[in-house]
Design a protein around this motif. Structure first.
Motif, PDB file in Angstrom:
ATOM      1  N   LYS A  27      38.144  49.849  61.653  1.00  0.00           N
ATOM      2  CA  LYS A  27      37.204  48.885  61.069  1.00  0.00           C
ATOM      3  C   LYS A  27      36.068  48.566  62.045  1.00  0.00           C
ATOM      4  O   LYS A  27      34.900  48.500  61.660  1.00  0.00           O
ATOM      5  CB  LYS A  27      37.958  47.611  60.699  1.00  0.00           C
ATOM      6  N   SER A  28      36.416  48.390  63.313  1.00  0.00           N
ATOM      7  CA  SER A  28      35.393  48.139  64.340  1.00  0.00           C
ATOM      8  C   SER A  28      34.478  49.347  64.496  1.00  0.00           C
ATOM      9  O   SER A  28      33.261  49.203  64.686  1.00  0.00           O
ATOM     10  CB  SER A  28      36.068  47.802  65.674  1.00  0.00           C
ATOM     11  N   LEU A  29      35.065  50.537  64.412  1.00  0.00           N
ATOM     12  CA  LEU A  29      34.269  51.758  64.532  1.00  0.00           C
ATOM     13  C   LEU A  29      33.291  51.887  63.363  1.00  0.00           C
ATOM     14  O   LEU A  29      32.129  52.283  63.555  1.00  0.00           O
ATOM     15  CB  LEU A  29      35.191  52.976  64.581  1.00  0.00           C
ATOM     16  N   VAL A  30      33.755  51.558  62.171  1.00  0.00           N
ATOM     17  CA  VAL A  30      32.883  51.605  60.990  1.00  0.00           C
ATOM     18  C   VAL A  30      31.702  50.651  61.162  1.00  0.00           C
ATOM     19  O   VAL A  30      30.558  50.992  60.854  1.00  0.00           O
ATOM     20  CB  VAL A  30      33.680  51.248  59.719  1.00  0.00           C
ATOM     21  N   GLN A  88      25.007  49.627  54.874  1.00  0.00           N
ATOM     22  CA  GLN A  88      25.744  48.370  54.988  1.00  0.00           C
ATOM     23  C   GLN A  88      26.790  48.246  53.890  1.00  0.00           C
ATOM     24  O   GLN A  88      27.932  47.829  54.137  1.00  0.00           O
ATOM     25  CB  GLN A  88      24.766  47.191  54.916  1.00  0.00           C
ATOM     26  N   ALA A  89      26.415  48.632  52.670  1.00  0.00           N
ATOM     27  CA  ALA A  89      27.355  48.562  51.543  1.00  0.00           C
ATOM     28  C   ALA A  89      28.538  49.509  51.770  1.00  0.00           C
ATOM     29  O   ALA A  89      29.693  49.153  51.500  1.00  0.00           O
ATOM     30  CB  ALA A  89      26.642  48.913  50.238  1.00  0.00           C
ATOM     31  N   GLN A  90      28.248  50.707  52.260  1.00  0.00           N
ATOM     32  CA  GLN A  90      29.306  51.670  52.542  1.00  0.00           C
ATOM     33  C   GLN A  90      30.240  51.152  53.628  1.00  0.00           C
ATOM     34  O   GLN A  90      31.468  51.289  53.534  1.00  0.00           O
ATOM     35  CB  GLN A  90      28.693  53.008  52.966  1.00  0.00           C
ATOM     36  N   ALA A  91      29.659  50.546  54.656  1.00  0.00           N
ATOM     37  CA  ALA A  91      30.466  50.003  55.748  1.00  0.00           C
ATOM     38  C   ALA A  91      31.355  48.868  55.246  1.00  0.00           C
ATOM     39  O   ALA A  91      32.545  48.787  55.600  1.00  0.00           O
ATOM     40  CB  ALA A  91      29.564  49.510  56.875  1.00  0.00           C
ATOM     41  N   GLU A  92      30.807  48.001  54.418  1.00  0.00           N
ATOM     42  CA  GLU A  92      31.586  46.882  53.878  1.00  0.00           C
ATOM     43  C   GLU A  92      32.725  47.389  52.993  1.00  0.00           C
ATOM     44  O   GLU A  92      33.832  46.834  53.021  1.00  0.00           O
ATOM     45  CB  GLU A  92      30.671  45.941  53.093  1.00  0.00           C
ATOM     46  N   GLN A 113      38.591  48.453  52.555  1.00  0.00           N
ATOM     47  CA  GLN A 113      39.717  49.378  52.407  1.00  0.00           C
ATOM     48  C   GLN A 113      40.631  49.326  53.625  1.00  0.00           C
ATOM     49  O   GLN A 113      41.862  49.359  53.503  1.00  0.00           O
ATOM     50  CB  GLN A 113      39.190  50.811  52.224  1.00  0.00           C
ATOM     51  N   LEU A 114      40.027  49.236  54.804  1.00  0.00           N
ATOM     52  CA  LEU A 114      40.811  49.166  56.043  1.00  0.00           C
ATOM     53  C   LEU A 114      41.548  47.838  56.160  1.00  0.00           C
ATOM     54  O   LEU A 114      42.661  47.790  56.704  1.00  0.00           O
ATOM     55  CB  LEU A 114      39.896  49.389  57.248  1.00  0.00           C
ATOM     56  N   ASP A 115      40.945  46.778  55.648  1.00  0.00           N
ATOM     57  CA  ASP A 115      41.647  45.491  55.620  1.00  0.00           C
ATOM     58  C   ASP A 115      42.901  45.591  54.754  1.00  0.00           C
ATOM     59  O   ASP A 115      43.967  45.067  55.109  1.00  0.00           O
ATOM     60  CB  ASP A 115      40.727  44.399  55.070  1.00  0.00           C
ATOM     61  N   ASN A 116      42.753  46.257  53.614  1.00  0.00           N
ATOM     62  CA  ASN A 116      43.906  46.454  52.727  1.00  0.00           C
ATOM     63  C   ASN A 116      44.976  47.305  53.399  1.00  0.00           C
ATOM     64  O   ASN A 116      46.179  47.021  53.278  1.00  0.00           O
ATOM     65  CB  ASN A 116      43.455  47.111  51.427  1.00  0.00           C
TER      66      ASN A 116
END
Length: 207
Positions: free
Chosen positions: A139-142, A37-41, A46-49
């Motif tokens: 991001k959705s895939l992550v 979960q932490a890795q996904a967040e 990063q993808l949001d940036n």
């Protein structure tokens, strides 16, 4: 020869060991899920940036394209003004003939250059927008990958705990069976109730 007390202790140890192993498996699954979960967040942040950067670059491309078009149009107007001034100073009629052709060609070239600048800006902005969309899709895939990983960890933990429980029950039954055979062979009364209730069961309640 195994006494009733020894058998009860053995059964209690088996029960405690089995439960401890199951708890360890559960905790390991929780730790793995927290890490996933932490890795996904982190990846989503990063993808949001990246998405925000791409969108900003797309807007910048449009703004730069607009400014470049305005500059090009000002330059074109200046050049055409100079051409008219030169023709007027030469006494050339600007409404016909080669003079009109030159002015018309200059206007067409200016429009063409302006269109090219606009197209290039739009193409660059589109590329950045695609990058932003890709970041959102990634991001959705992550998120989906993290959910699948967590579900798989939970399933594996449940399966492992079930296997451990069955193994512990099997060991306990084997221990009791051996003790029962020993008691039968020596002709002693089998204190089944006492062994299970006062021995192993009391140890399990204490755990």
């Amino acid at each position: 020869m195994m006494s009733g007390g020894t058998t009860a202790v053995s059964l209690a140890i088996t029960a405690i060991s089995t439960v401890a192993s199951m708890v360890a498996q559960q905790q390991q699954a929780k730790q793995q899920n927290r890490a996933a979960q932490a890795q996904a967040e982190y990846q989503q942040a990063q993808l949001d940036n990246e998405k925000a950067l791409q969108e900003q670059q797309a807007q910048d491309a449009i703004a730069r394209g607009s400014e470049e078009k305005n500059q090009q149009q000002r330059n074109a107007a200046r050049i055409m003004g100079e051409q008219r001034s030169m023709l007027a100073a030469s006494g050339v009629e600007m409404d016909s003939g080669s003079a009109l052709g030159m002015l018309t060609e200059s206007a067409i070239e200016a429009q063409h250059d302006s269109a090219i600048i606009g197209q290039n800006a739009a193409r660059e902005a589109w590329g950045h927008q695609v990058g932003a969309n890709n970041a959102e899709n990634q991001k959705s895939l992550v998120a989906a990958t993290a959910e699948n990983t967590i579900a798989a960890n939970k399933s594996a933990a449940a399966w492992g705990m079930g296997t451990t429980l069955l193994g512990g029950l099997g060991t306990g039954m084997d221990q009791y069976s051996k003790w029962k055979k020993t008691q039968t062979a020596t002709g002693q009364v089998i204190p089944t109730t006492n062994v299970l209730s006062s021995g192993a069961s009391s140890k399990l309640r204490g755990f």
